[in-house]
Scaffold this active site. Structure first.
Site, PDB file in Angstrom:
ATOM      1  N   GLN A 162      18.363 -13.272  -1.686  1.00  0.00           N
ATOM      2  CA  GLN A 162      19.210 -12.082  -1.527  1.00  0.00           C
ATOM      3  C   GLN A 162      18.499 -10.986  -0.732  1.00  0.00           C
ATOM      4  O   GLN A 162      19.136 -10.230  -0.004  1.00  0.00           O
ATOM      5  CB  GLN A 162      19.615 -11.552  -2.910  1.00  0.00           C
ATOM      6  CG  GLN A 162      20.496 -12.512  -3.683  1.00  0.00           C
ATOM      7  CD  GLN A 162      21.710 -12.962  -2.880  1.00  0.00           C
ATOM      8  OE1 GLN A 162      22.365 -12.166  -2.206  1.00  0.00           O
ATOM      9  NE2 GLN A 162      21.981 -14.245  -2.922  1.00  0.00           N
ATOM     10  N   THR A 218      10.404   7.724  -0.385  1.00  0.00           N
ATOM     11  CA  THR A 218      10.055   9.121  -0.611  1.00  0.00           C
ATOM     12  C   THR A 218       8.668   9.134  -1.263  1.00  0.00           C
ATOM     13  O   THR A 218       8.086   8.078  -1.504  1.00  0.00           O
ATOM     14  CB  THR A 218      11.086   9.788  -1.565  1.00  0.00           C
ATOM     15  OG1 THR A 218      11.186   8.969  -2.737  1.00  0.00           O
ATOM     16  CG2 THR A 218      12.449   9.891  -0.897  1.00  0.00           C
ATOM     17  N   HIS A 265      12.639  -3.631  -2.494  1.00  0.00           N
ATOM     18  CA  HIS A 265      11.936  -3.785  -3.765  1.00  0.00           C
ATOM     19  C   HIS A 265      12.654  -4.866  -4.578  1.00  0.00           C
ATOM     20  O   HIS A 265      13.887  -4.834  -4.676  1.00  0.00           O
ATOM     21  CB  HIS A 265      11.923  -2.452  -4.515  1.00  0.00           C
ATOM     22  CG  HIS A 265      11.228  -2.520  -5.832  1.00  0.00           C
ATOM     23  ND1 HIS A 265       9.854  -2.556  -5.944  1.00  0.00           N
ATOM     24  CD2 HIS A 265      11.717  -2.576  -7.087  1.00  0.00           C
ATOM     25  CE1 HIS A 265       9.528  -2.628  -7.234  1.00  0.00           C
ATOM     26  NE2 HIS A 265      10.641  -2.637  -7.942  1.00  0.00           N
ATOM     27  N   ASP A 316       8.875   3.741  -5.204  1.00  0.00           N
ATOM     28  CA  ASP A 316      10.119   3.028  -5.574  1.00  0.00           C
ATOM     29  C   ASP A 316      11.165   3.948  -6.178  1.00  0.00           C
ATOM     30  O   ASP A 316      11.870   3.555  -7.109  1.00  0.00           O
ATOM     31  CB  ASP A 316       9.782   1.900  -6.569  1.00  0.00           C
ATOM     32  CG  ASP A 316       8.807   0.888  -5.975  1.00  0.00           C
ATOM     33  OD1 ASP A 316       8.073   0.273  -6.753  1.00  0.00           O
ATOM     34  OD2 ASP A 316       8.786   0.735  -4.738  1.00  0.00           O
ATOM     35  N   ASN A 345      12.504   0.579   2.399  1.00  0.00           N
ATOM     36  CA  ASN A 345      11.672  -0.424   1.719  1.00  0.00           C
ATOM     37  C   ASN A 345      12.587  -1.361   0.942  1.00  0.00           C
ATOM     38  O   ASN A 345      13.670  -0.974   0.511  1.00  0.00           O
ATOM     39  CB  ASN A 345      10.712   0.263   0.742  1.00  0.00           C
ATOM     40  CG  ASN A 345       9.836  -0.733  -0.021  1.00  0.00           C
ATOM     41  OD1 ASN A 345       9.269  -1.638   0.567  1.00  0.00           O
ATOM     42  ND2 ASN A 345       9.763  -0.581  -1.337  1.00  0.00           N
ATOM     43  N   LEU A 397       2.099   4.912   0.949  1.00  0.00           N
ATOM     44  CA  LEU A 397       1.942   5.788   2.108  1.00  0.00           C
ATOM     45  C   LEU A 397       1.647   7.209   1.594  1.00  0.00           C
ATOM     46  O   LEU A 397       2.153   7.625   0.566  1.00  0.00           O
ATOM     47  CB  LEU A 397       3.230   5.808   2.936  1.00  0.00           C
ATOM     48  CG  LEU A 397       3.812   4.457   3.357  1.00  0.00           C
ATOM     49  CD1 LEU A 397       5.093   4.686   4.168  1.00  0.00           C
ATOM     50  CD2 LEU A 397       2.812   3.626   4.137  1.00  0.00           C
ATOM     51  N   ARG A 436       0.871  -1.184   0.000  1.00  0.00           N
ATOM     52  CA  ARG A 436       0.000   0.000   0.000  1.00  0.00           C
ATOM     53  C   ARG A 436       0.906   1.232   0.000  1.00  0.00           C
ATOM     54  O   ARG A 436       1.939   1.247   0.676  1.00  0.00           O
ATOM     55  CB  ARG A 436      -0.877  -0.022   1.253  1.00  0.00           C
ATOM     56  CG  ARG A 436      -1.994   1.009   1.283  1.00  0.00           C
ATOM     57  CD  ARG A 436      -2.854   0.806   2.542  1.00  0.00           C
ATOM     58  NE  ARG A 436      -3.577  -0.467   2.492  1.00  0.00           N
ATOM     59  CZ  ARG A 436      -4.771  -0.611   1.901  1.00  0.00           C
ATOM     60  NH1 ARG A 436      -5.348   0.424   1.318  1.00  0.00           N
ATOM     61  NH2 ARG A 436      -5.395  -1.792   1.901  1.00  0.00           N
TER      62      ARG A 436
END
Ligand code: GRF
Length: 203
Positions: free
Chosen positions: A172, A140, A108, A144, A106, A92, A90
């Site tokens: 990884q 930010t 990714h 992504d 985060n 932010l 979700r």
């Protein structure tokens, strides 16, 4: 450092962070796990480790703002220093990000800036990439696109499917996320004015 992890699903990355944080010399502790899905598998895994869990189903709130306000109030009660998004599906709000500017990270499953968004592994295969991987970055307002903290690369092998590549990348992710969290907790990587300061590089 007090860390709150946000999940939406199985929480394998949350589990990797929790295992790393349980080492005596790790400079952070996971003080809570928050999910936007009441049935997220990771909630049971966190509870089994004695980590407080909180879930907020979107349907229980009459607006996106009310939903996020409930999440933010639980978050505040945990007094987090760092927020780790881990399989959190979700976006932010800008208000949320600004409230914790420079303290939200985060993971990714692509080598950003390549393949932001969803279905990253299939897209890498379709593009004929010979390598893929994962990125830990600061969160930010754009999706992504925050400053990269650490990346890990894996080969894309002939015959790879999205599933086989995802499994290789996930290994990884579980290795890289705890390393990145340690860097942040130790102040060795930080974000000022949207720019990374300190550690950067591939693992
Ligand atoms: C992982 O590939 C992660 O990169 C992505 O969600 C997937 C599942 O994460 N954001 P987890 O098993 O719930 O940690």
């Amino acid at each position: 450092k007090r860390v709150v992890v946000f999940i939406s699903g199985g929480g394998s990355n949350m589990l990797a962070l929790a295992k790393a944080a349980s080492e005596p010399d790790f400079p952070a502790e996971i003080v809570g796990v928050i999910s936007d899905k009441a049935d997220a598998g990771g909630l049971a895994k966190a509870a089994a480790l004695g980590i407080p869990t909180f879930s907020f189903a979107r349907k229980d709130y009459d607006s996106k703002d009310a939903h996020e306000a409930a999440i933010l109030s639980a978050l505040e009660s945990l007094s987090p220093d760092i927020i780790c998004l881990a399989g959190y599906m979700r976006l932010l709000s800008a208000a949320f990000i600004n409230r914790y500017e420079g303290r939200i990270i985060n993971i990714h499953p692509s080598l950003l800036p390549l393949f932001p968004g969803l279905h990253t592994h299939q897209r890498a295969i379709d593009a004929g990439m010979v390598e893929a991987g994962c990125t830990v970055h600061f969160v930010t307002e754009g999706m992504d696109e925050g400053p990269v903290i650490l990346q890990a690369k894996v080969p894309v092998l002939p015959g790879d499917t999205a599933e086989t590549l995802a499994a290789r990348v996930l290994v990884q992710e579980h290795r890289t996320y705890p390393v990145a969290l340690r860097l942040i907790a130790e102040g060795k990587a930080s974000m000022t004015d949207g720019r990374l300061i300190g550690a950067e590089g591939a693992t």
